[in-house]
Design a protein around this motif. Structure first.
Motif, short mmCIF file in Angstrom:
data_model
loop_
_atom_site.label_atom_id
_atom_site.label_comp_id
_atom_site.label_asym_id
_atom_site.label_seq_id
_atom_site.Cartn_x
_atom_site.Cartn_y
_atom_site.Cartn_z
N ASN A 1 -0.28 5.04 -2.70
CA ASN A 1 -0.92 5.58 -3.91
C ASN A 1 -2.25 6.23 -3.54
OD1 ASN A 1 -3.10 3.44 -4.11
ND2 ASN A 1 -1.27 2.17 -4.23
N GLY A 2 -2.88 6.86 -4.52
CA GLY A 2 -4.13 7.57 -4.27
C GLY A 2 -5.29 6.65 -3.96
N MET A 3 -5.33 5.50 -4.63
CA MET A 3 -6.43 4.58 -4.36
C MET A 3 -6.37 4.08 -2.92
SD MET A 3 -7.62 1.18 -6.37
CE MET A 3 -6.61 -0.01 -5.53
N THR B 1 -15.04 9.37 -13.39
CA THR B 1 -13.83 9.49 -12.59
C THR B 1 -12.86 8.40 -13.00
OG1 THR B 1 -12.97 9.57 -10.31
CG2 THR B 1 -14.78 8.02 -10.72
N ALA B 2 -11.65 8.45 -12.44
CA ALA B 2 -10.71 7.35 -12.60
C ALA B 2 -11.33 6.13 -11.92
CB ALA B 2 -9.38 7.71 -11.96
N ALA C 1 -10.17 4.00 -10.12
CA ALA C 1 -9.64 3.81 -8.77
C ALA C 1 -10.57 4.36 -7.68
CB ALA C 1 -8.27 4.46 -8.64
N THR C 2 -11.34 5.40 -7.99
CA THR C 2 -12.27 5.97 -6.99
C THR C 2 -13.24 4.89 -6.52
OG1 THR C 2 -12.17 8.09 -8.15
CG2 THR C 2 -13.97 7.79 -6.58
N VAL D 1 -15.59 13.77 -5.95
CA VAL D 1 -14.35 13.80 -6.75
C VAL D 1 -14.19 15.20 -7.33
CG1 VAL D 1 -13.13 12.83 -8.73
CG2 VAL D 1 -14.61 11.35 -7.33
N ASP E 1 -12.12 12.94 -2.90
CA ASP E 1 -11.07 12.41 -3.78
C ASP E 1 -10.36 13.61 -4.41
OD1 ASP E 1 -9.55 11.46 -5.89
OD2 ASP E 1 -10.96 9.87 -6.42
N ALA F 1 -7.36 13.59 -5.91
CA ALA F 1 -6.25 13.11 -6.76
C ALA F 1 -5.90 14.09 -7.88
CB ALA F 1 -6.60 11.75 -7.34
N GLN F 2 -6.88 14.98 -8.22
CA GLN F 2 -6.63 15.92 -9.32
C GLN F 2 -6.64 17.37 -8.85
OE1 GLN F 2 -9.41 14.92 -12.50
NE2 GLN F 2 -8.66 12.82 -12.63
N SER G 1 -3.49 11.59 -4.72
CA SER G 1 -2.58 10.75 -5.50
C SER G 1 -1.39 11.60 -5.93
CB SER G 1 -3.29 10.24 -6.76
OG SER G 1 -2.34 9.65 -7.64
N TYR H 1 0.64 10.16 -8.33
CA TYR H 1 1.00 9.47 -9.57
C TYR H 1 1.76 10.49 -10.45
CZ TYR H 1 0.06 6.66 -13.79
OH TYR H 1 0.17 5.92 -14.93
N LYS I 1 0.04 13.53 -12.08
CA LYS I 1 -0.81 14.43 -11.28
C LYS I 1 -0.10 15.77 -11.09
CE LYS I 1 -3.80 11.30 -11.29
NZ LYS I 1 -4.54 10.43 -10.41
N ALA J 1 2.68 7.06 -5.36
CA ALA J 1 2.66 7.65 -4.02
C ALA J 1 1.29 8.29 -3.80
CB ALA J 1 3.76 8.71 -3.87
N TYR K 1 -13.18 10.69 -19.28
CA TYR K 1 -12.83 9.29 -19.44
C TYR K 1 -13.76 8.71 -20.48
CZ TYR K 1 -10.07 10.15 -15.32
OH TYR K 1 -9.16 10.68 -14.46
C1 LIG Z 1 -5.28 9.17 -10.23
C2 LIG Z 1 -6.59 9.09 -9.57
C3 LIG Z 1 -6.86 8.15 -8.55
C4 LIG Z 1 -5.92 7.04 -8.20
O1 LIG Z 1 -4.67 7.43 -7.82
P1 LIG Z 1 -3.47 6.35 -7.86
O2 LIG Z 1 -2.35 7.05 -7.22
O3 LIG Z 1 -3.23 6.04 -9.32
O4 LIG Z 1 -3.93 5.14 -7.12
C5 LIG Z 1 -8.07 8.23 -7.89
N1 LIG Z 1 -9.00 9.15 -8.22
C6 LIG Z 1 -8.80 10.04 -9.21
C7 LIG Z 1 -9.86 11.05 -9.50
C8 LIG Z 1 -7.59 10.04 -9.92
O5 LIG Z 1 -7.42 10.94 -10.91
#
Ligand SMILES: *Cc1c(COP(=O)(O)O)cnc(C)c1O
Length: 366
Positions: free
Chosen positions: A58-60, A84-85, A87-88, A130, A156, A158-159, A180, A182, A185, A193, A310
């Motif tokens: 996953n992204g985290m 941010t999410a 998870a960052t 990010v 980061d 992820a987006q 990420s 997810y 995304k 993933a 958020y």
């Molecule tokens: C979705 C997201 C994550 C985490 O990704 P996962 O695959 O859900 O663990 C981290 N950072 C940002 C900015 C995200 O949007």
């Protein structure tokens, strides 16, 4: 209802290709770290402009593994954004390092360089940038800031799949980029993933060990790793969906360009547009308004779903209330969290859908 995500409207061809890919994994009898993962890693490295892509769970985990591979952990500070999410920041905590939160630029909602400078101290090891909502902005400026202070730049992503600013791909200016996949995304699996991308051969090799129990060769474990492997099923799905990613991203950009040009609503502030269309992957289209609840209700009544990315910034989450931050505070992040609203911006929107969204926003009487 025009939804924030368009899974139900995806092309039949895409669905059929995913089913065929899944079926071939079932029949391959190879389910973890096999040819589908290797193939997708190669294609994702090429698509994201990096030498290596390491598939993870996953992204985290991509971020945690990248931090750990660089030896960033206990006693080290990593500066990042509260907008941010979660998870960052969780990735930094999981790596054993100390997150420090800098404020954002209200125009873009991206990390503010001036605020980051105020957060830098003797224990700062890295800035975790990010690319919020999909935007890569001033990558060269961030690289220069970090190199001036002798700290690492980390990304980061992820987006921000396929975001390229002035010819530089997001995820390639820092030591690594964490992606990420997810499902929601821009490139999403049918489950969890992620991937770490890097140009650094040693970092990639360490990340490969860390994702698989810290194993070098079978039953040899030089590192304390984790179990964060990308599986064959998700890799095969991602491989199919990657064929559509460029066209889907262009559609996102076209939708966003229409919103930029045609939303004319005094109660709504648009974010600052990207320096060029390619610099923004348009993962989310976010506007700001002091009348968020009323606008969201009006849009729902007009058949348009909205979400908030958020509503609670990281420093207001219970585990992070005492987190270190810019001595001048995080006022811009707080204001953004109070006023931001995400409009539908996905590749399956029809021109009529886009008309509907624009008309509904413009018809709002705050
Ligand atoms: C979705 C997201 C994550 C985490 O990704 P996962 O695959 O859900 O663990 C981290 N950072 C940002 C900015 C995200 O949007």
């Amino acid at each position: 209802m025009i939804l924030i995500n368009g899974f139900a409207q995806e092309p039949r061809d895409l669905r059929d290709a995913m089913v065929a890919a899944a079926s071939s994994v079932v029949d391959s009898h190879h389910y973890i770290l096999g040819p589908a993962v290797e193939r997708f890693e190669g294609r994702w490295a090429a698509a994201s402009g990096a030498r290596h892509a390491v598939g993870v769970a996953n992204g985290m985990d991509a971020l945690e593994i990248g931090l750990r591979a660089l030896g960033i952990g206990p006693g080290d500070e990593v500066i990042t954004t509260p907008m941010t999410a979660f998870a960052t920041v969780l990735a930094v905590l999981r790596a054993g390092a100390t997150p420090v939160l800098a404020d954002i630029d209200p125009g873009t909602a991206l990390l503010s360089p001036a605020s980051v400078e105020r957060c830098i101290g003797p224990r700062t090891r890295a800035v975790l940038l990010v690319h919020l909502y999909g935007q890569a902005r001033d990558l060269a400026g961030w690289a220069a800031l970090c190199s001036r202070h002798g700290i690492d730049l980390l990304e980061d992503c992820a987006q921000s799949h396929l975001a390229v600013e002035h010819g530089v791909a997001a995820g390639t200016v820092g030591r690594f980029g964490g992606y990420s996949f997810y499902p929601t995304k821009n490139l999403g699996a049918l489950g969890d993933a992620g991937a770490l991308v890097t140009d650094d051969d040693d970092l990639a090799a360490t990340a490969r060990m860390l994702r698989n129990y810290g194993q070098s060769t079978r039953y040899e474990h030089p590192l304390v790793g984790l179990n964060s492997r990308l599986d064959e099923m998700q890799a095969a799905i991602l491989d199919v969906r990657l064929d559509w990613l460029a066209a889907f991203t262009e559609r996102r950009r076209a939708v966003a360009a229409r919103y930029d040009a045609e939303i004319m609503q005094p109660a709504v502030r648009l974010l600052v547009p990207p320096v060029e269309p390619s610099a923004h992957a348009r993962h989310l289209y976010v506007v700001c308004t002091e009348h968020r609840e009323d606008l969201a209700r009006h849009l729902a009544d007009s058949g348009v779903q909205t979400l908030i990315h958020y509503p609670v910034p990281v420093h207001h989450q219970p585990p992070c209330r005492d987190i270190a931050r810019d001595p001048e505070g995080l006022a811009a992040a707080d204001a953004h969290a109070r006023t931001c609203l995400s409009l539908p911006c996905h590749p399956q929107l029809s021109d009529d859908d886009v008309d509907t969204v624009i008309r509904a926003v413009n018809a709002f009487r705050g």
